[in-house]
Design a protein around this motif. Structure first.
Motif, PDB file in Angstrom:
ATOM      1  N   GLU A   1     -51.081  77.425  21.378  1.00  0.00           N
ATOM      2  CA  GLU A   1     -50.676  78.100  22.612  1.00  0.00           C
ATOM      3  C   GLU A   1     -49.166  78.051  22.811  1.00  0.00           C
ATOM      4  O   GLU A   1     -48.563  78.982  23.319  1.00  0.00           O
ATOM      5  N   ARG A   2     -48.571  76.949  22.366  1.00  0.00           N
ATOM      6  CA  ARG A   2     -47.112  76.823  22.498  1.00  0.00           C
ATOM      7  C   ARG A   2     -46.366  77.759  21.562  1.00  0.00           C
ATOM      8  O   ARG A   2     -45.222  78.112  21.808  1.00  0.00           O
ATOM      9  N   SER A   3     -46.990  78.155  20.463  1.00  0.00           N
ATOM     10  CA  SER A   3     -46.277  78.923  19.438  1.00  0.00           C
ATOM     11  C   SER A   3     -46.021  80.373  19.853  1.00  0.00           C
ATOM     12  O   SER A   3     -45.209  81.054  19.255  1.00  0.00           O
ATOM     13  N   ASP A   4     -46.737  80.865  20.871  1.00  0.00           N
ATOM     14  CA  ASP A   4     -46.512  82.229  21.362  1.00  0.00           C
ATOM     15  C   ASP A   4     -45.814  82.130  22.725  1.00  0.00           C
ATOM     16  O   ASP A   4     -46.450  81.833  23.732  1.00  0.00           O
ATOM     17  N   PRO A   5     -44.478  82.364  22.769  1.00  0.00           N
ATOM     18  CA  PRO A   5     -43.715  82.134  24.007  1.00  0.00           C
ATOM     19  C   PRO A   5     -44.267  82.863  25.239  1.00  0.00           C
ATOM     20  O   PRO A   5     -44.341  82.301  26.318  1.00  0.00           O
TER      21      PRO A   5
ATOM     22  N   LYS B   1     -47.355  84.012  25.790  1.00  0.00           N
ATOM     23  CA  LYS B   1     -48.657  83.443  26.152  1.00  0.00           C
ATOM     24  C   LYS B   1     -48.442  82.096  26.842  1.00  0.00           C
ATOM     25  O   LYS B   1     -49.049  81.785  27.870  1.00  0.00           O
ATOM     26  N   ALA B   2     -47.534  81.309  26.264  1.00  0.00           N
ATOM     27  CA  ALA B   2     -47.252  79.975  26.815  1.00  0.00           C
ATOM     28  C   ALA B   2     -46.726  80.064  28.242  1.00  0.00           C
ATOM     29  O   ALA B   2     -47.090  79.269  29.111  1.00  0.00           O
ATOM     30  N   LEU B   3     -45.882  81.057  28.499  1.00  0.00           N
ATOM     31  CA  LEU B   3     -45.303  81.263  29.831  1.00  0.00           C
ATOM     32  C   LEU B   3     -46.409  81.427  30.868  1.00  0.00           C
ATOM     33  O   LEU B   3     -46.371  80.830  31.948  1.00  0.00           O
ATOM     34  N   TYR B   4     -47.406  82.243  30.526  1.00  0.00           N
ATOM     35  CA  TYR B   4     -48.514  82.481  31.447  1.00  0.00           C
ATOM     36  C   TYR B   4     -49.424  81.271  31.572  1.00  0.00           C
ATOM     37  O   TYR B   4     -49.875  80.919  32.664  1.00  0.00           O
ATOM     38  N   LEU B   5     -49.702  80.611  30.436  1.00  0.00           N
ATOM     39  CA  LEU B   5     -50.602  79.452  30.471  1.00  0.00           C
ATOM     40  C   LEU B   5     -49.994  78.295  31.256  1.00  0.00           C
ATOM     41  O   LEU B   5     -50.697  77.555  31.932  1.00  0.00           O
ATOM     42  N   LEU B   6     -48.645  78.139  31.153  1.00  0.00           N
ATOM     43  CA  LEU B   6     -47.970  77.083  31.922  1.00  0.00           C
ATOM     44  C   LEU B   6     -48.268  77.233  33.409  1.00  0.00           C
ATOM     45  O   LEU B   6     -48.469  76.252  34.128  1.00  0.00           O
ATOM     46  N   LYS B   7     -48.278  78.509  33.855  1.00  0.00           N
ATOM     47  CA  LYS B   7     -48.485  78.786  35.278  1.00  0.00           C
ATOM     48  C   LYS B   7     -49.904  78.449  35.744  1.00  0.00           C
ATOM     49  O   LYS B   7     -50.143  78.272  36.935  1.00  0.00           O
ATOM     50  N   THR B   8     -50.828  78.381  34.800  1.00  0.00           N
ATOM     51  CA  THR B   8     -52.208  78.043  35.192  1.00  0.00           C
ATOM     52  C   THR B   8     -52.557  76.586  34.877  1.00  0.00           C
ATOM     53  O   THR B   8     -53.284  75.950  35.620  1.00  0.00           O
ATOM     54  N   LYS B   9     -52.023  76.073  33.765  1.00  0.00           N
ATOM     55  CA  LYS B   9     -52.429  74.729  33.325  1.00  0.00           C
ATOM     56  C   LYS B   9     -51.594  73.593  33.915  1.00  0.00           C
ATOM     57  O   LYS B   9     -52.065  72.463  34.026  1.00  0.00           O
ATOM     58  N   MET B  10     -50.341  73.871  34.278  1.00  0.00           N
ATOM     59  CA  MET B  10     -49.497  72.778  34.776  1.00  0.00           C
ATOM     60  C   MET B  10     -49.629  72.475  36.266  1.00  0.00           C
ATOM     61  O   MET B  10     -49.501  71.316  36.657  1.00  0.00           O
ATOM     62  N   PRO B  11     -49.872  73.483  37.133  1.00  0.00           N
ATOM     63  CA  PRO B  11     -49.964  73.169  38.568  1.00  0.00           C
ATOM     64  C   PRO B  11     -50.926  72.031  38.926  1.00  0.00           C
ATOM     65  O   PRO B  11     -50.573  71.168  39.734  1.00  0.00           O
ATOM     66  N   PRO B  12     -52.120  71.915  38.296  1.00  0.00           N
ATOM     67  CA  PRO B  12     -52.994  70.794  38.649  1.00  0.00           C
ATOM     68  C   PRO B  12     -52.455  69.422  38.210  1.00  0.00           C
ATOM     69  O   PRO B  12     -52.898  68.382  38.702  1.00  0.00           O
ATOM     70  N   LEU B  13     -51.479  69.426  37.262  1.00  0.00           N
ATOM     71  CA  LEU B  13     -50.950  68.158  36.739  1.00  0.00           C
ATOM     72  C   LEU B  13     -49.771  67.625  37.558  1.00  0.00           C
ATOM     73  O   LEU B  13     -49.452  66.439  37.498  1.00  0.00           O
ATOM     74  N   LEU B  14     -49.127  68.513  38.327  1.00  0.00           N
ATOM     75  CA  LEU B  14     -47.924  68.102  39.058  1.00  0.00           C
ATOM     76  C   LEU B  14     -48.190  67.178  40.248  1.00  0.00           C
ATOM     77  O   LEU B  14     -47.417  66.229  40.458  1.00  0.00           O
ATOM     78  N   PRO B  15     -49.281  67.376  41.038  1.00  0.00           N
ATOM     79  CA  PRO B  15     -49.512  66.465  42.165  1.00  0.00           C
ATOM     80  C   PRO B  15     -49.548  64.994  41.772  1.00  0.00           C
ATOM     81  O   PRO B  15     -48.985  64.143  42.461  1.00  0.00           O
ATOM     82  N   LYS B  16     -50.183  64.700  40.624  1.00  0.00           N
ATOM     83  CA  LYS B  16     -50.264  63.291  40.179  1.00  0.00           C
ATOM     84  C   LYS B  16     -48.864  62.737  39.892  1.00  0.00           C
ATOM     85  O   LYS B  16     -48.545  61.599  40.250  1.00  0.00           O
ATOM     86  N   LEU B  17     -48.012  63.569  39.266  1.00  0.00           N
ATOM     87  CA  LEU B  17     -46.639  63.129  38.980  1.00  0.00           C
ATOM     88  C   LEU B  17     -45.895  62.841  40.285  1.00  0.00           C
ATOM     89  O   LEU B  17     -45.226  61.806  40.406  1.00  0.00           O
TER      90      LEU B  17
END
Length: 446
Positions: free
Chosen positions: A75-79, A81-97
């Motif tokens: 997923e990281r290898s396609d910039p 695709k990665a841009l869009y996936l970051l917007k869906t996969k990272m938001p749930p991880l930020l509250p814990k940080l």
């Protein structure tokens, strides 16, 4: 008022990480606490965050944390695709940080968040925590104005709903701005519908930010800055002449080599952290540098992937007058008295660094906003020249030789470059416009 604690999150490419690091260092020196977030998005490319530079940042009160990006290697290898996936996969991880950082700083919890373009989703997460937000736009104010104007450009038929210019024409984004080529303004069209849609969504998301900070000055882009009341020019971001974050180790031997060269004799060539030359173009550049019969310092970046696609030097390339390095301390190089001119991709960070050094440009843009920056360098500020391609889209060795020689003979360009350097640097002296704007932002943070 307590000590402001900013959670700082750049989009994980060097063109975003480095200016945000410069700004973080400035804010830390003005009494702010900074938690700087690196993501795992870079995959096999690890940001080098070690050494004396980082120890100094920690002493200033800048702490570094890492957040997972939730992406696989594929997923990281396609910039895009990665841009869009970051917007869906990272938001749930930020509250814990956020919770973890606050747990370690019970008396000094996060008070605001600062992000770069493509990370607008983080401001939405911050909002839910009652944390106020701002963003640093890492391209020019003109590029931001162009992105902001997309709905208007569609409405008046300048671009279609996919971001493609309807025809090549000169357009003016606002009454005080210079006329610009529609194909340069609509740079997003070359990256496809997916990226265009992302930009439109991102500009909408970023409206929740209280401030848009820009690494520019009032006198470099006065018309563009007049288009948005929350735009705050705080540039040039020149806190340190060392970039402590990099994917590659800087080769500092080039500074000793420059010390041996006569004043204003060296051609410096660097295309930033992303642009790649095709093999035929690499050959023409190598042989063009040979033809010049001048010393040159050429940054040939290590391959960005594991496919071993490093370009090969042509067998008839001598390079005897030059020095070639894998990665270099660009600010120190540009400020070195031996440098005569800068062959640049015209990325905004390199553009600002070149302007602050008073070095004339030879413009070689590759993609995105670099064509717009070239238009300013050549047509508005008049501190550089462009390179012309042949019918096959190649910049030939003879063209490189001709333009370098023309550039270094042009006393007008040299004089304008030095004058613009002085005007640009005056913005960050005490009481200068950018210094006052920075104080305004710090007051907001407090």
């Amino acid at each position: 008022m307590g000590i402001p604690h900013l959670l700082v999150i750049p989009f994980p490419i060097l063109g975003h990480v480095n200016p945000l690091m410069q700004l973080s260092e400035t804010l830390a020196k003005h009494g702010c606490k900074i938690t700087f977030v690196n993501t795992e998005f870079c995959g096999h490319k690890q940001i080098i965050t070690t050494g004396s530079g980082h120890d100094k940042l920690k002493r200033l009160g800048i702490n570094f944390v890492t957040i997972p990006d939730g992406l696989s290697e594929d997923e990281r290898s396609d910039p895009m695709k990665a841009l869009y996936l970051l917007k869906t996969k990272m938001p749930p991880l930020l509250p814990k940080l956020i919770e973890d950082v606050n747990a370690l700083n019970v008396d000094n919890k996060i008070t605001s968040m600062l992000v770069t373009l493509n990370m607008g989703w983080a401001l939405e997460v911050a909002n839910k925590f009652g944390i106020k937000g701002a963003f640093l736009f890492t391209a020019s104010a003109t590029t931001m104005a162009a992105c902001d104007c997309i709905p208007t450009l569609i409405q008046d038929g300048t671009i279609d709903s996919y971001g493609v210019p309807m025809k090549k024409q000169e357009i003016q984004l606002s009454p005080n701005m210079p006329l610009l080529d529609s194909t340069e303004v609509a740079w997003w069209a070359k990256l496809g519908k997916m990226f265009f849609t992302h930009i439109v969504e991102e500009m909408e998301t970023l409206k929740i930010a209280d401030w848009c900070l820009l690494n520019t000055t009032c006198d470099l882009e006065p018309g563009a800055l007049g288009t948005s009341p929350r735009s705050l020019p705080i540039g040039p971001l020149m806190e340190s002449d060392t970039n402590v974050s990099s994917f590659w180790e800087e080769d500092t031997t080039c500074l000793d080599w420059l010390d041996q060269q006569p004043p204003q004799s060296v051609v410096y060539v660097s295309f930033g952290s992303l642009a790649m030359l095709e093999p035929n173009q690499f050959r023409e550049l190598a042989l063009g540098l040979d033809l010049l019969n001048m010393p040159f310092l050429w940054v040939v970046r290590p391959s960005n992937d594991n496919k071993g696609n490093n370009n090969e030097y042509p067998h008839d390339f001598h390079g005897s007058k030059g020095k070639i390095v894998g990665w270099a301390p660009q600010r120190k190089i540009l400020n070195h008295p031996a440098i005569a001119c800068f062959i640049s991709h015209c990325g905004w960070n390199s553009t600002m660094e070149g302007l602050c050094s008073g070095v004339p440009f030879l413009c070689w843009p590759f993609f995105t906003d670099q064509f717009l920056d070239k238009a300013y360098i050549c047509n508005v500020w008049k501190v550089g020249l462009g390179l012309d391609k042949d019918e096959n889209g190649l910049i030939l060795r003879g063209e490189i030789k001709k333009k370098v020689e023309q550039l270094i003979r042009d006393e007008g360009i040299k004089a304008r470059s030095l004058k613009l350097k002085e005007r640009t640097m005056n913005n960050i002296v005490e009481g200068g416009p950018s210094s006052k704007n920075l104080q305004k932002f710090i007051h907001w943070a407090k």
